[in-house]
Design a protein around this motif. Structure first.
Motif, short mmCIF file in Angstrom:
data_model
loop_
_atom_site.label_atom_id
_atom_site.label_comp_id
_atom_site.label_asym_id
_atom_site.label_seq_id
_atom_site.Cartn_x
_atom_site.Cartn_y
_atom_site.Cartn_z
N GLN A 33 0.96 -1.25 0.00
CA GLN A 33 0.01 0.15 -0.07
C GLN A 33 0.76 1.28 0.04
O GLN A 33 0.08 2.20 0.14
N TYR A 34 2.25 1.13 0.13
CA TYR A 34 3.03 2.28 0.34
C TYR A 34 2.94 3.33 -0.98
O TYR A 34 3.20 4.76 -0.78
N LYS A 35 2.39 2.82 -2.08
CA LYS A 35 2.43 3.90 -3.24
C LYS A 35 0.85 4.61 -3.38
O LYS A 35 0.57 5.30 -4.09
N GLU A 36 0.05 4.32 -2.19
CA GLU A 36 -1.06 4.95 -2.27
C GLU A 36 -1.05 6.01 -0.97
O GLU A 36 -0.09 5.96 -0.23
N ASP A 37 -2.25 6.55 -0.61
CA ASP A 37 -2.33 7.09 0.51
C ASP A 37 -2.42 6.57 1.88
O ASP A 37 -3.55 6.20 2.30
N ILE A 38 -1.32 5.89 2.25
CA ILE A 38 -1.06 5.16 3.60
C ILE A 38 -0.96 5.85 4.72
O ILE A 38 -0.22 6.80 4.98
N ARG A 91 9.37 4.85 -0.38
CA ARG A 91 9.12 5.65 -1.53
C ARG A 91 10.38 5.95 -2.34
O ARG A 91 10.37 6.06 -3.66
N TYR A 142 3.81 10.84 -8.61
CA TYR A 142 2.52 10.22 -8.52
C TYR A 142 2.89 8.68 -8.16
O TYR A 142 1.91 7.90 -7.25
N GLU A 143 3.53 8.20 -8.89
CA GLU A 143 3.77 6.70 -8.82
C GLU A 143 4.07 6.08 -7.41
O GLU A 143 3.77 5.14 -7.00
N GLY A 157 3.32 7.59 -4.62
CA GLY A 157 2.73 7.95 -3.34
C GLY A 157 2.46 9.26 -3.16
O GLY A 157 1.68 9.62 -2.09
N TYR A 158 3.17 10.17 -3.95
CA TYR A 158 3.07 11.69 -3.41
C TYR A 158 2.29 12.32 -4.36
O TYR A 158 2.32 11.99 -5.60
N LYS A 159 1.31 13.22 -3.89
CA LYS A 159 0.49 13.96 -4.78
C LYS A 159 0.98 15.30 -5.16
O LYS A 159 0.41 16.17 -6.32
#
Length: 526
Positions: free
Chosen positions: A430-435, A471, A491-492, A494-496
């Motif tokens: 999940q670390y590439k998502e908003d965790i 990340r 983005y890949e 996990g940062y926006k």
């Protein structure tokens, strides 16, 4: 081969029906003939036929009465009524009695054939069901002794779980709300009496079980060494004192029976009447103690009598619980101190014989092992039985108290490690998502505060630092790959926000993503 009884007052009718059936289904029937109802009943009771073809109208005992008496004795017998039109109402009455079918005279070949096929199908199905029932009963007969051994060993080793004994008791059809334990101790190893006991021990075991179960529901444990344990559930409604007297009477009768039949002495100890499975385990410990106390006298002794006559008080359950609490809290010093107090009580100033002292200590250690869900019961027994004096017994017991605490700590560490590994797997997915740490803590079913502490303990860094490192390492790999631009990589991983990503990257690597890419390109092949 099937047995078929034909009952008809006309010989030609009987012989004609037999001849017809022999042609329809050759070599499948053994025939019996009865010329009246009385003879039909006699032959049925003597030969137990599978089928009966019964004429309704016969001299003497009528067909319906003969049917009633036959079915009363042989309810599985398949009966077919034979009747003329004039007696059809009788045939209906026969069906109410349990008659399978009826045939009208003169019986036609096709009708007889169809009735026989139906009867054979019913008989075969009944035989199949009976065989299945017998097979099931045979399997159950082998299973029940195993279930009884399992349940009694649970009680003896104090490894009682809430559900398991209840399930085994249900299988054995035994209800336990309260009861007591009785221990029979035969000659110890070493002497001539022991050799004599060893030769007939299996016979003694079966004989004692059979004797004890005469008019009494009880569980018999396996014969371990020179001791046999009985666990006796009690019905409600009688006073404790009267039950104690009854148990002593049973013990005396068992002692006399063993002495008369096998010529062997036996010492019998009886524990207090207690409630529930834990109570039965404690009663067993008490029975072992008084049995060891008075083994040389080969008589029957009840724990309550020994306690009352000696002026002692039974060990407080509260004291045992305090010791257990110290073990559960992993406090070795307190646990050893509390064990020492209990040991001093058991020792009675050095006056307690070693077998009795060993029985008390063993029971206490098995209680602790069961309470912490340890499976070391058999090892504890072997270790304590090997002790040859009170000092070595105490040292061995103290060592086991410490080992039980160590096992709890190891189990806790294993559980922590398992939780931590689940958390790492979840983060890797999940670390590439908003965790967040809160999400991960909820996933492994821990509070955020405890999870944060556990995570830092195992990883040596905070949750945020760990995720950031994952990340950034992934970002460095993607930058080196040169297939995505820096915004896509942001983005890949996990940062926006590309700007925030750039600041985090520089803090971790000492350079911005652009600078990292330029450096990588310079180092690459021309």
């Amino acid at each position: 081969m099937y047995k078929l009884l034909i009952a008809d007052d006309e010989a030609l009718e009987r012989e004609g029906l037999e001849l017809m059936i022999r042609h329809i289904l050759p070599d499948q029937f053994e025939f019996l003939h009865a010329e009246n109802g009385r003879k039909a009943i006699q032959l049925a009771e003597e030969h137990r036929p599978d089928m009966v073809f019964m004429d309704i109208k016969m001299p003497g005992i009528q067909g319906l009465e003969a049917v009633r008496q036959i079915l009363e004795k042989l309810p599985a017998t398949q009966i077919v009524m034979i009747t003329a039109h004039d007696y059809f109402s009788y045939a209906k009455e026969g069906l109410l009695l349990g008659v399978r079918d009826y045939l009208l005279k003169p019986a036609r070949r096709e009708e007889v054939a169809e009735v026989l096929r139906q009867l054979i199908a019913v008989i075969q199905e009944e035989r199949r069901r009976r065989n299945e029932q017998l097979e099931l009963e045979e399997k159950l007969a082998h299973l029940l002794p195993l279930a009884e051994n399992e349940l009694t060993l649970m009680l003896m080793l104090e490894h009682v779980q809430d559900l398991e004994p209840q399930q085994l008791a249900g299988l054995l059809d035994i209800q336990v709300s309260k009861g007591y334990a009785m221990v029979l101790s035969f000659p110890r190893p070493g002497g001539a009496a022991w050799e004599e006991f060893r030769l007939v021990r299996r016979e003694i075991y079966e004989a004692v079980k059979q004797f004890a179960r005469t008019g009494l529901s009880c569980l018999a444990g396996p014969l371990i060494g020179h001791q046999l344990a009985l666990f006796i559930p009690l019905p409600p409604g009688r006073s404790g004192y009267s039950q104690r007297v009854s148990s002593l009477d049973l013990g005396e009768r068992l002692r006399g029976y063993v002495g008369q039949r096998f010529g062997l002495p036996v010492s019998i100890g009886i524990g207090s009447i207690r409630e529930g499975w834990d109570g039965l385990s404690r009663s067993y410990r008490e029975a072992v103690r008084v049995c060891a106390d008075h083994h040389d006298s080969f008589t029957v002794h009840h724990y309550d009598d020994i306690i009352q006559s000696s002026g002692q008080s039974a060990v407080s359950l509260d004291e045992e619980k305090k010791l257990l609490d110290a073990v559960l809290q992993r406090s070795k010093q307190e646990a050893i101190e509390r064990f020492g107090r209990l040991y001093a009580y058991f020792e009675q100033g050095g006056e307690q014989p070693l077998p009795a002292l060993r029985g008390e200590v063993t029971g206490l250690l098995l209680f602790l092992a069961r309470s912490v869900h340890s499976v070391a019961g058999a090892e504890i027994l072997a270790s304590l039985n090997a002790a040859e004096d009170p000092v070595s017994l105490r040292l061995s017991a103290e060592s086991w108290v410490e080992r039980l605490i160590d096992s709890l700590e190891e189990e806790q560490e294993h559980n922590r490690s398992h939780v931590h590994q689940r958390a790492l797997l979840y983060i890797s997915q999940q670390y590439k998502e908003d965790i967040s740490m809160e999400q991960t803590a909820e996933y492994v079913n821990l509070s955020p505060h405890y999870f944060s502490k556990l995570f830092r303990q195992h990883e040596g860094e905070t949750f945020i630092d760990y995720v950031t490192r994952l990340r950034i390492n992934e970002a460095k790999r993607l930058i080196a790959g040169e297939q995505l631009n820096l915004k896509e990589i942001c983005y890949e991983v996990g940062y926006k926000d590309p700007n925030y990503f750039s600041r985090v990257f520089k803090k971790a690597t000492g350079m911005t993503p652009s600078e990292f890419r330029q450096q990588h390109e310079k180092q690459g092949p021309c």
